[in-house]
Design an enzyme around this catalytic site. Structure first.
Site, PDB file in Angstrom:
ATOM      1  N   HIS A 140       0.851  -1.182   0.000  1.00 41.55           N
ATOM      2  CA  HIS A 140       0.000   0.000   0.000  1.00 41.55           C
ATOM      3  C   HIS A 140       0.888   1.233   0.000  1.00 41.55           C
ATOM      4  O   HIS A 140       2.114   1.140   0.074  1.00 41.55           O
ATOM      5  CB  HIS A 140      -0.945   0.002   1.205  1.00 41.55           C
ATOM      6  CG  HIS A 140      -2.081  -0.963   1.070  1.00 41.55           C
ATOM      7  ND1 HIS A 140      -3.076  -0.810   0.129  1.00 41.55           N
ATOM      8  CD2 HIS A 140      -2.372  -2.103   1.757  1.00 41.55           C
ATOM      9  CE1 HIS A 140      -3.943  -1.807   0.250  1.00 41.55           C
ATOM     10  NE2 HIS A 140      -3.530  -2.605   1.217  1.00 41.55           N
ATOM     11  N   ASP A 170       0.487   6.570  -4.157  1.00 41.63           N
ATOM     12  CA  ASP A 170      -0.645   6.219  -5.008  1.00 41.63           C
ATOM     13  C   ASP A 170      -0.878   7.264  -6.094  1.00 41.63           C
ATOM     14  O   ASP A 170      -1.066   6.929  -7.267  1.00 41.63           O
ATOM     15  CB  ASP A 170      -1.924   6.105  -4.165  1.00 41.63           C
ATOM     16  CG  ASP A 170      -1.989   4.825  -3.361  1.00 41.63           C
ATOM     17  OD1 ASP A 170      -1.095   3.978  -3.516  1.00 41.63           O
ATOM     18  OD2 ASP A 170      -2.939   4.675  -2.571  1.00 41.63           O
TER      19      ASP A 170
END
Length: 395
Positions: A140, A170
């Site tokens: 992540h 991200d």
């Protein structure tokens, strides 16, 4: 669809979920691309279900999925694979956010799809890339930033490494580089007629964000430390200070002229010549912390209102949404009482300002499978075939 937008006529099949890929394809949609979300029947993009919910779906989902179409396909079934291949034949871009190898195992990887459409641009957004010993590892945003060396640089000297307040890996490492890669591949295709594979790793993107930090490392001859550098809290001229009311303000006076003006204004002219003396930073920071606690945030804003010295208040999100510069640039969009839910949906505006072909925000959000009939009929399927697909849970 506005045919004058720069990406009008470009069709994108979006297999991505959550944040990096959907935000990428939303940017493409804002500039005219036809984006078709390909979702699992029943559940759809898992990002639809992240709390908090507004009008039955995630408030986060709305922020990265405007102006798209949605179809449902169970890609484990052969009929769905054939549908996807038909769509690929008449599409320009596929965006995939699965782990490496997932689409290959389904028989829908780039090597297979380019046989159907040699002009296809296939963008794979992954954590660690399509090569290397970590290619199959889960991760992540935090994990990518940790491995990139970013997390250890966040925070003050005496604090634990701090988590970022936004998903930098991200978005900056995944979303934005994916958009850049797709656009460059489209330009290449325009010149040559060839499609290609875009391999976007969020770890790669995160490492690249350290460009200036690498320069500091090379120049100083030692690895930068948390809270110790010019741009990371180690210097008085570039720092955040607490105010009387428990709020915060910041000074970004790197240039000597700004620092000199600031020092004169707060009654510390002796600090002007000490701006870049490392041994003086702790003393200056401590003194300025005391000074800044003598006024509230708004009082300091008013105090420096006429001074061009890179001084700004530290704002919360509600304050950001009301800031005149942000409003003038239409960077926060509020949809009041969204679907009569009693809540406002808050969306990011378009940060790319084109003078001739500006992007368009269309605050429409596809229901799961809303465009099944439209999209499937566009590639030749009959009503009866589509009805059968539904019965067989292919869509």
């Amino acid at each position: 669809m506005n045919k004058n937008l720069p990406l009008a006529g470009i069709r994108v099949l979006d297999l991505s979920r959550y944040l990096p890929g959907p935000f990428c394809t939303q940017i493409l949609a804002d500039f005219g691309a036809e984006v078709i979300k390909v979702e699992d029947p029943g559940t759809g993009d898992l990002g639809r279900h992240l709390p908090p919910l507004i009008a039955g779906e995630s408030a986060r989902f709305y922020t990265v999925n405007r102006n798209k179409k949605s179809i449902t396909l169970d890609l484990r079934k052969e009929e769905a694979k054939e549908i996807f291949k038909k769509l690929t034949a008449v599409s320009d871009v596929v965006v995939d956010q699965f782990r490496p190898g997932v689409m290959d195992r389904l028989g829908l990887g780039y090597e297979e799809l380019k046989k159907i459409n040699p002009k296809l641009i296939y963008c794979a957004i992954t954590g660690y890339g399509l090569s290397g010993p970590w290619r199959d590892m889960a991760g992540h945003d935090l994990n990518y930033l940790n491995l990139a060396g970013v997390t250890l640089l966040n925070g003050t000297k005496d604090s634990l490494p701090a988590l970022c307040g936004v998903q930098i890996a991200d978005i900056a490492g995944g979303t934005l580089y994916a958009v850049i890669g797709i656009l460059m591949a489209l330009i290449h295709r325009q010149k040559t007629g060839e499609g290609q594979l875009c391999d976007i790793a969020m770890l790669d993107g995160s490492v690249s964000l350290l460009a200036y930090t690498f320069g500091e490392w090379a120049g100083e001859g030692e690895v930068p430390r948390r809270g110790d550098g010019l741009l990371t809290g180690g210097y008085a001229c570039y720092n955040v200070y607490e105010t009387k009311d428990g709020q915060y303000v910041s000074v970004g006076a790197i240039e000597e002229k700004f620092w000199a003006q600031f020092c004169q204004k707060v009654g510390r002219p002796q600090y002007i010549e000490q701006q870049y003396r490392p041994e003086m930073q702790s003393e200056m920071i401590a003194d300025l912390r005391n000074i800044m606690r003598t006024k509230t945030k708004q009082e300091w804003v008013d105090f420096f209102a006429e001074d061009d010295i890179c001084f700004t208040p530290v704002l919360n999100l509600e304050e950001v949404s009301e800031h005149p510069q942000v409003k003038a640039r239409e960077m926060i969009i509020k949809l009041a009482n969204f679907k009569e839910s009693g809540k406002d949906v808050i969306l990011p505006g378009i940060p790319i300002k084109l003078s001739t072909t500006p992007g368009e925000v269309k605050p429409s959000f596809p229901a799961l499978g809303e465009h099944n009939d439209e999209v499937l009929s566009s590639v030749g399927y009959s009503r009866e075939q589509i009805r059968k697909f539904r019965e067989d849970k292919v869509v």
